[in-house]
Motif scaffolding. Structure first.
Motif, PDB file in Angstrom:
ATOM      1  N   GLY A 105      -0.104  -9.699   4.308  1.00 51.83           N
ATOM      2  CA  GLY A 105       0.915  -9.593   5.337  1.00 51.83           C
ATOM      3  C   GLY A 105       1.567  -8.215   5.303  1.00 51.83           C
ATOM      4  N   ALA A 106       2.540  -8.019   6.172  1.00 50.01           N
ATOM      5  CA  ALA A 106       3.179  -6.713   6.336  1.00 50.01           C
ATOM      6  C   ALA A 106       3.909  -6.236   5.078  1.00 50.01           C
ATOM      7  N   LEU A 107       4.586  -7.143   4.367  1.00 52.76           N
ATOM      8  CA  LEU A 107       5.374  -6.726   3.205  1.00 52.76           C
ATOM      9  C   LEU A 107       4.501  -6.142   2.106  1.00 52.76           C
ATOM     10  N   GLU A 108       3.403  -6.817   1.751  1.00 52.07           N
ATOM     11  CA  GLU A 108       2.525  -6.289   0.696  1.00 52.07           C
ATOM     12  C   GLU A 108       1.887  -4.972   1.137  1.00 52.07           C
ATOM     13  N   SER A 109       1.482  -4.888   2.395  1.00 54.13           N
ATOM     14  CA  SER A 109       0.889  -3.649   2.903  1.00 54.13           C
ATOM     15  C   SER A 109       1.887  -2.496   2.835  1.00 54.13           C
ATOM     16  N   TYR A 169       1.487   4.156  -2.912  1.00 53.85           N
ATOM     17  CA  TYR A 169       0.297   5.000  -3.095  1.00 53.85           C
ATOM     18  C   TYR A 169       0.163   6.138  -2.101  1.00 53.85           C
ATOM     19  N   ARG A 170       0.858   6.038  -0.949  1.00 56.80           N
ATOM     20  CA  ARG A 170       0.720   7.088   0.050  1.00 56.80           C
ATOM     21  C   ARG A 170       2.059   7.686   0.465  1.00 56.80           C
ATOM     22  N   GLY A 171       3.173   7.142  -0.051  1.00 59.85           N
ATOM     23  CA  GLY A 171       4.482   7.670   0.289  1.00 59.85           C
ATOM     24  C   GLY A 171       4.914   7.370   1.703  1.00 59.85           C
ATOM     25  N   LYS A 172       4.285   6.376   2.341  1.00 59.42           N
ATOM     26  CA  LYS A 172       4.634   6.012   3.715  1.00 59.42           C
ATOM     27  C   LYS A 172       5.247   4.617   3.699  1.00 59.42           C
ATOM     28  N   ASP A 173       6.499   4.528   4.123  1.00 62.39           N
ATOM     29  CA  ASP A 173       7.252   3.271   4.011  1.00 62.39           C
ATOM     30  C   ASP A 173       7.097   2.392   5.249  1.00 62.39           C
ATOM     31  N   LYS A 174       5.844   2.022   5.525  1.00 62.63           N
ATOM     32  CA  LYS A 174       5.546   1.109   6.630  1.00 62.63           C
ATOM     33  C   LYS A 174       4.199   0.459   6.341  1.00 62.63           C
ATOM     34  N   PRO A 175       3.967  -0.727   6.902  1.00 56.36           N
ATOM     35  CA  PRO A 175       2.654  -1.345   6.714  1.00 56.36           C
ATOM     36  C   PRO A 175       1.585  -0.534   7.448  1.00 56.36           C
ATOM     37  N   THR A 176       0.340  -0.620   6.981  1.00 58.22           N
ATOM     38  CA  THR A 176      -0.766   0.096   7.612  1.00 58.22           C
ATOM     39  C   THR A 176      -1.960  -0.839   7.745  1.00 58.22           C
ATOM     40  N   ASN A 177      -2.931  -0.455   8.554  1.00 58.72           N
ATOM     41  CA  ASN A 177      -4.043  -1.352   8.837  1.00 58.72           C
ATOM     42  C   ASN A 177      -4.944  -1.591   7.626  1.00 58.72           C
ATOM     43  N   VAL A 178      -5.390  -0.543   6.968  1.00 59.46           N
ATOM     44  CA  VAL A 178      -6.293  -0.714   5.824  1.00 59.46           C
ATOM     45  C   VAL A 178      -6.002   0.360   4.774  1.00 59.46           C
ATOM     46  N   ALA A 187     -17.379  -0.949  -6.150  1.00 59.06           N
ATOM     47  CA  ALA A 187     -17.052   0.054  -5.132  1.00 59.06           C
ATOM     48  C   ALA A 187     -15.552   0.298  -5.103  1.00 59.06           C
ATOM     49  N   GLY A 188     -14.779  -0.779  -5.222  1.00 60.27           N
ATOM     50  CA  GLY A 188     -13.326  -0.664  -5.172  1.00 60.27           C
ATOM     51  C   GLY A 188     -12.719  -1.813  -4.394  1.00 60.27           C
ATOM     52  N   ASP A 189     -11.506  -1.577  -3.900  1.00 61.61           N
ATOM     53  CA  ASP A 189     -10.750  -2.610  -3.201  1.00 61.61           C
ATOM     54  C   ASP A 189     -10.329  -2.118  -1.820  1.00 61.61           C
ATOM     55  N   LEU A 190     -10.356  -3.036  -0.862  1.00 61.40           N
ATOM     56  CA  LEU A 190      -9.764  -2.796   0.458  1.00 61.40           C
ATOM     57  C   LEU A 190      -8.611  -3.769   0.618  1.00 61.40           C
ATOM     58  N   VAL A 191      -7.490  -3.284   1.124  1.00 54.97           N
ATOM     59  CA  VAL A 191      -6.350  -4.133   1.434  1.00 54.97           C
ATOM     60  C   VAL A 191      -6.119  -3.993   2.929  1.00 54.97           C
ATOM     61  N   ILE A 192      -6.294  -5.106   3.653  1.00 55.54           N
ATOM     62  CA  ILE A 192      -6.186  -5.078   5.111  1.00 55.54           C
ATOM     63  C   ILE A 192      -4.994  -5.932   5.539  1.00 55.54           C
ATOM     64  N   CYS A 193      -4.138  -5.350   6.366  1.00 57.57           N
ATOM     65  CA  CYS A 193      -2.919  -6.023   6.817  1.00 57.57           C
ATOM     66  C   CYS A 193      -3.181  -6.747   8.138  1.00 57.57           C
ATOM     67  N   ALA A 194      -3.250  -8.070   8.069  1.00 52.26           N
ATOM     68  CA  ALA A 194      -3.585  -8.889   9.237  1.00 52.26           C
ATOM     69  C   ALA A 194      -2.662  -8.652  10.438  1.00 52.26           C
ATOM     70  N   PRO A 195      -1.323  -8.636  10.265  1.00 53.19           N
ATOM     71  CA  PRO A 195      -0.474  -8.435  11.448  1.00 53.19           C
ATOM     72  C   PRO A 195      -0.654  -7.061  12.093  1.00 53.19           C
ATOM     73  N   VAL A 196      -0.903  -6.036  11.293  1.00 50.91           N
ATOM     74  CA  VAL A 196      -1.113  -4.696  11.864  1.00 50.91           C
ATOM     75  C   VAL A 196      -2.425  -4.667  12.642  1.00 50.91           C
ATOM     76  N   VAL A 197      -3.478  -5.259  12.082  1.00 49.52           N
ATOM     77  CA  VAL A 197      -4.773  -5.295  12.770  1.00 49.52           C
ATOM     78  C   VAL A 197      -4.634  -6.042  14.104  1.00 49.52           C
ATOM     79  N   ALA A 198      -3.948  -7.167  14.104  1.00 47.71           N
ATOM     80  CA  ALA A 198      -3.757  -7.940  15.331  1.00 47.71           C
ATOM     81  C   ALA A 198      -2.982  -7.133  16.370  1.00 47.71           C
ATOM     82  N   HIS A 199      -1.919  -6.476  15.938  1.00 45.30           N
ATOM     83  CA  HIS A 199      -1.098  -5.673  16.851  1.00 45.30           C
ATOM     84  C   HIS A 199      -1.903  -4.507  17.428  1.00 45.30           C
ATOM     85  N   GLU A 200      -2.652  -3.810  16.574  1.00 46.92           N
ATOM     86  CA  GLU A 200      -3.444  -2.672  17.049  1.00 46.92           C
ATOM     87  C   GLU A 200      -4.528  -3.112  18.026  1.00 46.92           C
ATOM     88  N   ALA A 201      -5.188  -4.230  17.733  1.00 41.93           N
ATOM     89  CA  ALA A 201      -6.242  -4.727  18.622  1.00 41.93           C
ATOM     90  C   ALA A 201      -5.676  -4.975  20.018  1.00 41.93           C
TER      91      ALA A 201
END
Length: 157
Positions: A45-49, A56-65, A81-95
């Motif tokens: 969700g948005a809070l974890e993102s 990790y990026r110094g940006k205080d907002k949720p992001t898509n991936v 390979a690593g980890d992907l963290v995808i924010c469902a509400p951001v993806v839905a909003h962007e779509a």
């Protein structure tokens, strides 16, 4: 192209998250490595993102991936390979905002993140062109349109 194991962690409590089979298909298509590997895809969700994006990026907002490539300690070889963290509400909003189908945008986020895990980036124009062209090709192979041809809608007033 080699086998990729996808560990899906869906901790998002809302609707609209694609099936595990789709995540496996998308990530597998975007794994360009010669050796088998494993990726963890965490749907949040948005809070974890926002928390991870700030930390990790110094940006205080949720992001898509967010992409976290695995960095093995010296002398250790582990097929991760690593980890992907995808924010469902951001993806839905962007779509919705970009007038894309949710499935196509989810596919793009996985492809985009997988390429980051493999060292592709879009910091400068030349690298961005290489990465975007590869994303377009992979998306077409998966049966989706060019993710960079979008129609932005007007923001709500």
């Amino acid at each position: 192209m080699s086998e990729l194991i996808v560990d899906l962690q869906n901790v998002y409590e809302g609707d609209g998250v694609p099936t595990a089979a789709l995540f496996e298909r998308w990530a597998g298509a975007a794994w360009l490595g010669d050796s088998p590997s494993e990726v963890t895809i965490r749907i949040v969700g948005a809070l974890e993102s926002q928390t991870l994006n700030h930390e990790y990026r110094g940006k205080d907002k949720p992001t898509n991936v967010l992409s976290f490539p695995f960095e093995a300690p010296a002398g250790i070889t582990v097929p991760l390979a690593g980890d992907l963290v995808i924010c469902a509400p951001v993806v839905a909003h962007e779509a919705e905002q970009q007038r894309k189908t949710p499935e196509a945008h989810w596919a793009h986020m996985v492809v985009h993140g997988m390429l980051h895990l493999q060292g592709y980036d879009h910091v400068d124009d030349d690298d961005a062109e290489v990465m975007e062209n590869l994303e377009i090709r992979l998306m077409h192979q998966l049966g989706y349109p060019n993710p960079y041809e979008t129609e932005e809608t007007e923001p709500d007033s």
